[in-house]
Structures are given as C-alpha cells and as structure tokens.
Write an enzyme that holds these catalytic residues in place. Structure first.
Site, PDB file in Angstrom:
ATOM      1  N   GLY A   1       0.861  -1.170   0.000  1.00  0.00           N
ATOM      2  CA  GLY A   1       0.000   0.000   0.000  1.00  0.00           C
ATOM      3  C   GLY A   1       0.898   1.220   0.000  1.00  0.00           C
ATOM      4  O   GLY A   1       2.122   1.083   0.069  1.00  0.00           O
TER       5      GLY A   1
ATOM      6  N   VAL B   1      -8.894   2.161   1.741  1.00  0.00           N
ATOM      7  CA  VAL B   1      -8.522   2.122   0.330  1.00  0.00           C
ATOM      8  C   VAL B   1      -7.033   1.873   0.043  1.00  0.00           C
ATOM      9  O   VAL B   1      -6.692   0.893  -0.586  1.00  0.00           O
ATOM     10  CB  VAL B   1      -8.940   3.423  -0.376  1.00  0.00           C
ATOM     11  CG1 VAL B   1      -8.471   3.428  -1.830  1.00  0.00           C
ATOM     12  CG2 VAL B   1     -10.447   3.556  -0.345  1.00  0.00           C
ATOM     13  N   CYS B   2      -6.163   2.756   0.506  1.00  0.00           N
ATOM     14  CA  CYS B   2      -4.812   2.746  -0.040  1.00  0.00           C
ATOM     15  C   CYS B   2      -4.025   1.508   0.367  1.00  0.00           C
ATOM     16  O   CYS B   2      -3.094   1.113  -0.319  1.00  0.00           O
ATOM     17  CB  CYS B   2      -4.070   4.004   0.347  1.00  0.00           C
ATOM     18  SG  CYS B   2      -4.846   5.443  -0.394  1.00  0.00           S
ATOM     19  N   GLY B   3      -4.382   0.895   1.483  1.00  0.00           N
ATOM     20  CA  GLY B   3      -3.675  -0.312   1.881  1.00  0.00           C
ATOM     21  C   GLY B   3      -4.480  -1.554   1.573  1.00  0.00           C
ATOM     22  O   GLY B   3      -4.216  -2.612   2.117  1.00  0.00           O
ATOM     23  N   ASP B   4      -5.461  -1.425   0.704  1.00  0.00           N
ATOM     24  CA  ASP B   4      -6.362  -2.556   0.491  1.00  0.00           C
ATOM     25  C   ASP B   4      -5.747  -3.616  -0.413  1.00  0.00           C
ATOM     26  O   ASP B   4      -5.248  -3.336  -1.497  1.00  0.00           O
ATOM     27  CB  ASP B   4      -7.679  -2.063  -0.112  1.00  0.00           C
ATOM     28  CG  ASP B   4      -8.614  -3.219  -0.377  1.00  0.00           C
ATOM     29  OD1 ASP B   4      -9.025  -3.854   0.594  1.00  0.00           O
ATOM     30  OD2 ASP B   4      -8.882  -3.501  -1.553  1.00  0.00           O
TER      31      ASP B   4
END
Lengths: 173, 155
Positions: free
Chosen positions: A145, B46-49
């Site tokens: 991420g 979201v961004c680490g999904d």
C-alpha cells in the site's frame, strides 16, 4: 521483515549525498491522500537530518482507484528528463487537491517546460515502462500500500508521522 | 490463527456465486493455475487494500496464466458494489451461504469473528496446492509471496 529488493541506482530520483549513512526510499502515488499527508513529514525529516539522509522516491500508482496517479507520475518523469523531477514532485504534492490535466500543464509552465511535449508524453504514456518498473520492484519488495517506506533497505512498518520516521532513522545512525 | 491447508494437499473443489446470477467452480479453472485470496471483508481502507493492490498486479498473474479469485463471506451484491467501486477486474466469490463453508474447507475461517482469514493459496494446473500463507488479519500480505510461488510452478 520485508526488504527492499531493488537497490538504489543512478536511475532513481535521489536527494541528498551518495555517501549519506541513511537512505530513505518511499514508494508513493501522487493521488493517494496518505502520501499527501506523508509529504510534509518527509520534507521535515530531510531538513532534520540534512546531509546524513539520502531520499529516494519511486512510483507506486494504484491506477484503477487513482486514475490521476499515472499521468501525475508521467508529469514528474517528464520534468525529470529536464533535471526538474523534484520541483515537479513538490508541485504535485503541494497542490494534490487540484491534481488533473490543468495542474500538469501549470507545472510545466511554472518549470518552463514545453507544454505540448508534456501533453504528448502523457497521451502516449511515454514513461509508463519506468513507472511500472518502479511499481513491480515495490511489489517484489513487499509494498502492500502507499506510502511505503524503506530505511536502509528495511521496510518501516511504523507510522509515517515525523517523530516515528525520525526515531526509525535515528537507529541507523 | 487457523491451520490452513498446506502445499501438497489437493485443493478442495467448491462452487460459489461470483455475481448474483452466476456461479463459478474451482474445477472450471482446471488446466491453469489459480490464486485464492481469502480476505476478511469488502470495504477495508482504500490505499492499503489488498484487493486493490492485486487488481494492479493482474497482468503479472496473467503472465503465468493464473486466475485470481478473491473470496470473503460478503454476499454477491456486496461484492458487486465493492468491485464496481474499486474497479476490480477479477472475480470476487461470495462464501455467504452456508457462511464460510469454503473458508472452513481450506482451514481459513475465524470462528469467533465469522470471517475468513487473510489467507493465500496458489493452486497448480493439476489442482494441487503449491503454496499457502496465512497473514496476520490486520496485515495486507502484499503479492511478493504469490509471485515467487507462481515462478516456481513447473511449466
């Protein structure tokens, strides 16, 4: 502990001296709000450590959810061809809420770069192989991420606030 | 953490809804490798999904001829909304009724919480598990382990 699999080379975008005792590598996405939050922290960390720190930025655009991340990265790479990568990088993060075609053109104008060539580069995705190469190097290094940070090759799993980054870097000095 | 099925085990077959009106069976993929990615729930940040990340790596999986399948206990309508929102280009299977049946078959169900583990399986073209990994539930395991496993598959 995830390790950086792709060593830093002269193909990277690097700030700070080659012989600095600590290298901080960021995998980032210009449209990622968390990367936007990390940006000023990284700048402060760079000021804090001065010549002791080398900073490297690599692209990790999640293009399906962040459709502007890829053209933003193209814009930064285009500026990089004119040795202006970091100025474009700063403009993109400092104006992240305005990310889009108009901002990309504005960056080119501010840096006195040829606008038509930038538009062409974005349309033809001229720098996509380089951007994708950054991305896949990140995947193979365990980036899961954004932003993802590596400090002297080891992934920093703590938070990216100023104090945590300083503490983690300090242990390498 | 659960004891997930280990390499060398035949991958149990299953049939699940992939959309509200379509079903998919593991055996439909016979002859090519499959990646099963069990995950606890749709709609994580979201961004680490994990699924968002895998979506970006699909071309690399396809280089190995491998089909990625995401699996959670969410229903098919929930998956449909999630996949649309995140612009996912691979199937999400609904392990919804009876809940968690497939996760249990693979040893990847968390009884107390009623969700599946964050567990990964690479299945070879003959239906044998060639690699598996169970990540701590809060940690997105990334894709490096999957890619390493795909590279080790015999052609």
């Amino acid at each position: 502990m995830a390790m950086l699999k792709v060593p830093v080379t002269s193909d990277d975008h690097i700030q700070g001296p080659l012989e600095a005792p600590v290298t901080l590598v960021e995998y980032g996405d210009y449209q990622c709000p968390y990367c936007g939050l990390a940006y000023p922290n990284v700048r402060r960390v760079q000021q804090h450590f001065g010549q002791q720190l080398r900073f490297v930025f690599r692209h990790f655009p999640l293009s399906q959810i962040h459709p502007l991340a890829e053209p933003a990265a193209e814009t930064a790479e285009f500026a990089g061809d004119y040795k202006r990568f970091w100025e474009a990088h700063d403009e993109l993060y400092e104006n992240q809420e305005r990310l889009g075609a108009e901002l990309f053109v504005a960056v080119a104008i501010t840096l006195k770069l040829p606008v038509a060539e930038l538009r062409d580069a974005i349309t033809r995705q001229k720098y996509t192989p380089k951007i994708r190469n950054d991305f896949m190097g990140g995947v193979r290094s365990g980036v899961n991420g954004t932003p993802a940070f590596f400090i002297n090759g080891m992934r920093h799993d703590g938070s990216f606030d100023f104090e945590q980054l300083v503490l983690a870097i300090q242990t390498q000095l | 953490m659960s004891h997930i099925l280990t390499p060398g085990t035949a991958a149990p077959d299953f049939t699940l809804h992939v959309t509200p009106d379509q079903i998919l069976s593991l055996r439909d993929l016979a002859g090519k490798p499959a990646i099963l990615a069990f995950y606890p729930a749709d709609w994580s940040p979201v961004c680490g999904d994990q699924m968002t990340l895998y979506n970006e790596i699909l071309p690399e999986f396809q280089k190995h001829g491998a089909q990625l399948l995401g699996i959670s206990v969410d229903g098919a309508w929930c998956h449909q909304a999630f996949a649309k929102h995140r612009r996912l280009h691979f199937p999400l299977l609904a392990d919804f009724e009876p809940k968690g049946t497939v996760a249990k078959l693979y040893g990847a169900y968390r009884d107390g919480e009623g969700v599946s583990e964050r567990a990964l399986f690479v299945i070879d073209k003959n239906g044998m598990i060639s690699w598996s990994y169970c990540s701590p539930i809060a940690v997105n395991p990334g894709a490096d382990g999957i890619l390493d496993a795909l590279e080790k598959l015999p052609n």
